[in-house]
Design a protein around this motif. Structure first.
Motif, PDB file in Angstrom:
ATOM      1  N   HIS A  74       4.506  14.652  -1.448  1.00 39.80           N
ATOM      2  CA  HIS A  74       3.250  14.103  -2.228  1.00 39.80           C
ATOM      3  C   HIS A  74       3.721  12.815  -3.033  1.00 39.80           C
ATOM      4  O   HIS A  74       4.486  12.648  -3.674  1.00 39.80           O
ATOM      5  CB  HIS A  74       2.780  15.212  -3.354  1.00 39.80           C
ATOM      6  N   ALA A  75       2.501  11.893  -2.709  1.00 42.17           N
ATOM      7  CA  ALA A  75       2.645  10.533  -3.482  1.00 42.17           C
ATOM      8  C   ALA A  75       3.894   9.805  -3.190  1.00 42.17           C
ATOM      9  O   ALA A  75       4.727   9.223  -4.319  1.00 42.17           O
ATOM     10  CB  ALA A  75       2.437  10.704  -4.972  1.00 42.17           C
ATOM     11  N   MET A  76       4.322   9.511  -2.056  1.00 37.48           N
ATOM     12  CA  MET A  76       5.633   9.054  -1.855  1.00 37.48           C
ATOM     13  C   MET A  76       5.628   7.433  -2.383  1.00 37.48           C
ATOM     14  O   MET A  76       4.603   6.766  -1.952  1.00 37.48           O
ATOM     15  CB  MET A  76       6.038   9.236  -0.280  1.00 37.48           C
TER      16      MET A  76
ATOM     17  N   ASP B 297      11.595   4.858  -3.756  1.00 40.62           N
ATOM     18  CA  ASP B 297      12.604   5.788  -4.762  1.00 40.62           C
ATOM     19  C   ASP B 297      12.666   7.099  -4.724  1.00 40.62           C
ATOM     20  O   ASP B 297      13.714   7.543  -4.509  1.00 40.62           O
ATOM     21  CB  ASP B 297      12.570   5.024  -6.137  1.00 40.62           C
ATOM     22  N   LEU B 298      11.463   7.426  -4.508  1.00 40.22           N
ATOM     23  CA  LEU B 298      11.124   9.226  -4.568  1.00 40.22           C
ATOM     24  C   LEU B 298      11.558   9.378  -3.195  1.00 40.22           C
ATOM     25  O   LEU B 298      12.328  10.679  -3.124  1.00 40.22           O
ATOM     26  CB  LEU B 298       9.767   9.538  -5.028  1.00 40.22           C
ATOM     27  N   PHE B 299      11.110   8.854  -2.040  1.00 39.20           N
ATOM     28  CA  PHE B 299      11.552   9.634  -1.163  1.00 39.20           C
ATOM     29  C   PHE B 299      12.769   9.492  -0.650  1.00 39.20           C
ATOM     30  O   PHE B 299      13.552  10.214   0.023  1.00 39.20           O
ATOM     31  CB  PHE B 299      10.792   8.599   0.392  1.00 39.20           C
ATOM     32  N   SER B 300      13.650   8.164  -1.138  1.00 41.47           N
ATOM     33  CA  SER B 300      15.026   8.195  -0.927  1.00 41.47           C
ATOM     34  C   SER B 300      15.840   9.374  -1.502  1.00 41.47           C
ATOM     35  O   SER B 300      16.587   9.841  -0.878  1.00 41.47           O
ATOM     36  CB  SER B 300      15.592   6.837  -1.579  1.00 41.47           C
TER      37      SER B 300
ATOM     38  N   PHE C  48       3.458  12.955   4.802  1.00 43.51           N
ATOM     39  CA  PHE C  48       3.533  12.517   3.444  1.00 43.51           C
ATOM     40  C   PHE C  48       2.359  11.821   3.098  1.00 43.51           C
ATOM     41  O   PHE C  48       1.561  11.275   3.989  1.00 43.51           O
ATOM     42  CB  PHE C  48       4.712  11.628   3.474  1.00 43.51           C
ATOM     43  N   SER C  49       2.109  11.971   1.729  1.00 45.59           N
ATOM     44  CA  SER C  49       1.089  10.950   1.185  1.00 45.59           C
ATOM     45  C   SER C  49       1.858   9.774   0.552  1.00 45.59           C
ATOM     46  O   SER C  49       2.908  10.027   0.088  1.00 45.59           O
ATOM     47  CB  SER C  49      -0.050  11.790   0.225  1.00 45.59           C
TER      48      SER C  49
ATOM     49  N   GLU D 146       6.142  -2.461   3.014  1.00 42.16           N
ATOM     50  CA  GLU D 146       7.352  -2.479   3.467  1.00 42.16           C
ATOM     51  C   GLU D 146       8.012  -1.262   3.185  1.00 42.16           C
ATOM     52  O   GLU D 146       8.876  -0.494   3.829  1.00 42.16           O
ATOM     53  CB  GLU D 146       8.418  -3.487   2.483  1.00 42.16           C
ATOM     54  N   ALA D 147       7.788  -0.657   1.907  1.00 37.46           N
ATOM     55  CA  ALA D 147       8.113   0.997   1.797  1.00 37.46           C
ATOM     56  C   ALA D 147       7.585   1.812   2.698  1.00 37.46           C
ATOM     57  O   ALA D 147       8.319   2.851   3.375  1.00 37.46           O
ATOM     58  CB  ALA D 147       7.709   1.563   0.457  1.00 37.46           C
ATOM     59  N   PHE D 148       6.041   1.690   2.995  1.00 39.18           N
ATOM     60  CA  PHE D 148       5.594   2.636   4.179  1.00 39.18           C
ATOM     61  C   PHE D 148       6.272   2.387   5.571  1.00 39.18           C
ATOM     62  O   PHE D 148       6.410   3.338   6.284  1.00 39.18           O
ATOM     63  CB  PHE D 148       4.090   2.045   4.247  1.00 39.18           C
ATOM     64  N   GLU D 149       6.652   1.016   5.892  1.00 37.44           N
ATOM     65  CA  GLU D 149       7.313   0.820   7.117  1.00 37.44           C
ATOM     66  C   GLU D 149       8.665   1.844   7.337  1.00 37.44           C
ATOM     67  O   GLU D 149       8.895   2.460   8.377  1.00 37.44           O
ATOM     68  CB  GLU D 149       7.446  -0.687   7.397  1.00 37.44           C
ATOM     69  N   LYS D 150       9.369   1.794   6.125  1.00 40.39           N
ATOM     70  CA  LYS D 150      10.700   2.484   6.404  1.00 40.39           C
ATOM     71  C   LYS D 150      10.457   4.011   6.135  1.00 40.39           C
ATOM     72  O   LYS D 150      11.078   4.500   6.872  1.00 40.39           O
ATOM     73  CB  LYS D 150      11.379   2.100   4.961  1.00 40.39           C
ATOM     74  N   ILE D 151       9.628   4.479   5.541  1.00 39.08           N
ATOM     75  CA  ILE D 151       9.188   6.000   5.560  1.00 39.08           C
ATOM     76  C   ILE D 151       8.803   6.340   6.876  1.00 39.08           C
ATOM     77  O   ILE D 151       9.063   7.742   7.483  1.00 39.08           O
ATOM     78  CB  ILE D 151       8.459   6.259   4.252  1.00 39.08           C
ATOM     79  N   ILE D 152       7.678   5.712   7.356  1.00 36.94           N
ATOM     80  CA  ILE D 152       7.041   6.058   8.732  1.00 36.94           C
ATOM     81  C   ILE D 152       8.261   6.184   9.895  1.00 36.94           C
ATOM     82  O   ILE D 152       7.650   6.761  10.883  1.00 36.94           O
ATOM     83  CB  ILE D 152       5.766   5.656   8.880  1.00 36.94           C
TER      84      ILE D 152
END
Length: 378
Positions: free
Chosen positions: A117-119, A122-125, A150-151, A157-163
């Motif tokens: 939720h709500a990534m 920092d939280l995803f890392s 994930f939401s 830039e953060a989205f690209e790293k997470i997806i």
């Protein structure tokens, strides 16, 4: 009901998803359960098969109410989505504890769409280091989760790293015709489409901002079609994007349910002419911005405690949509008396630090005057 196929997952979902974050409430703040149930029943009977809730919604009560309502439906007839509250995950064992609590609340043996939720990055890392992503995939193999995603609330830039971190089954982002460049925006949409990751969209009406406008903008929508709501144009704009598989609407009244069903039971993508009109509306709305504050926060901290960027954001938003109700909660609660512009002591420290050389002290006076006057009340 307009249906969309998630080719990657081999399933069909209703384009309209029932968001359970804004249930009707009683005077004491508790969920009006009979009315919430009536609304869900109405949507499901019309073909909605995607129901979205989350651990913190309605103070933790949303999942409980949803769990009660869905008992009347054949479990295979709908898709249930909820979210792992990652801010409550300190050790890996918390994932199983929280999921089991949610399964109990929802009175189900599995979750169809389970999200971190709500990534933000920092939280995803933190979650990735704990092994949460791998554990969710293990829970998928065990059958407690059918699809892992994930939401998201952060930059492109953060989205690209997470997806690109792993092979996600789906993801959920905010996008609407006013937010094409904010957060993931259209760049994020295009990346997800390229990677064949189905998209669930939240806030298609931008928290209600795109549902009620001043007369000049309302008339532009009415000229296109006088018989549909302003909100329906925002929903159709999102639904015109082919990789959007579910559009979540947090419905509070039966009238909102009926209006959404009217849009999605006879769904039509926007025509080129309609797109052009909406683009001109976006240009008009953006032209009403009062100053060019980017929220960089170089002006902070303020010696007097004024949250300068937040004041300018509320002020700009108020004038853009010409509707005080769009910013009421933010202005009165999030910013509040102690951080409002009226507390400025005109020391000038902020102006020396501002890279855009804004006339901050003069603008703060205008902010307070405009927000106190509340000229635009829709």
């Amino acid at each position: 009901m307009e249906m969309r196929t998630m080719d990657k997952l081999g399933i069909k979902t209703s384009l309209l998803g029932f968001g359970c974050m804004r249930f009707p409430t009683l005077p004491n703040g508790e969920i009006n359960e009979p009315e919430a149930e009536r609304m869900i029943d109405k949507a499901v009977a019309a073909g909605v098969n995607y129901i979205d809730t989350a651990y913190p919604y309605h103070g933790g009560k949303s999942e409980i109410v949803v769990g009660k309502v869905i008992q009347k439906y054949e479990r295979s007839s709908f898709y249930l989505a909820t979210k792992l509250p990652c801010w409550n995950v300190s050790v890996l064992e918390d994932v199983d504890r929280l999921l089991n609590e949610q399964l109990t609340k929802l009175q189900t043996e599995y979750i169809d769409f389970y999200m971190m939720h709500a990534m933000n990055w920092d939280l995803f890392s933190k979650m990735a280091k704990l092994g949460v992503v791998d554990r969710l995939k293990e829970l998928k193999a065990e059958g407690k989760i059918r699809n892992v995603g994930f939401s998201f609330h952060d930059s492109y830039e953060a989205f690209e790293k997470i997806i690109t971190y792993t092979d996600w089954d789906f993801c959920q982002i905010q996008i609407n015709y006013m937010d094409t460049k904010d957060g993931p925006g259209m760049r994020g949409y295009e990346l997800a489409e390229k990677m064949n990751v189905p998209l669930i969209v939240m806030e298609p009406i931008k928290g209600g901002s795109l549902a009620c406008f001043a007369d000049d903008i309302t008339s532009m929508f009415r000229k296109m079609n006088p018989d549909v709501s302003t909100a329906s144009w925002a929903l159709r704009w999102v639904g015109t994007l082919p990789n959007v598989k579910v559009i979540l609407s947090g419905m509070t009244t039966m009238e909102q349910v009926e209006d959404n069903l009217k849009t999605f039971n006879h769904f039509a993508p926007l025509t080129d002419k309609e797109k052009e009109t909406i683009e001109s509306i976006v240009t008009l709305i953006n032209s009403r911005v009062k100053n060019g504050c980017t929220g960089c926060r170089y002006c902070m901290p303020c010696p007097a405690g004024v949250d300068i960027p937040a004041n300018f954001s509320a002020w700009n938003t108020y004038h853009m949509y010409q509707n005080y109700n769009v910013v009421r909660w933010n202005w009165e609660n999030q910013i509040g008396e102690s951080k409002q512009a009226k507390n400025c002591i005109k020391c000038g420290k902020c102006e020396k630090a501002c890279p855009q050389h804004l006339a901050i002290r003069a603008d703060l006076e205008k902010v307070q005057a405009d927000m106190d006057k509340k000229e635009f009340m829709l």
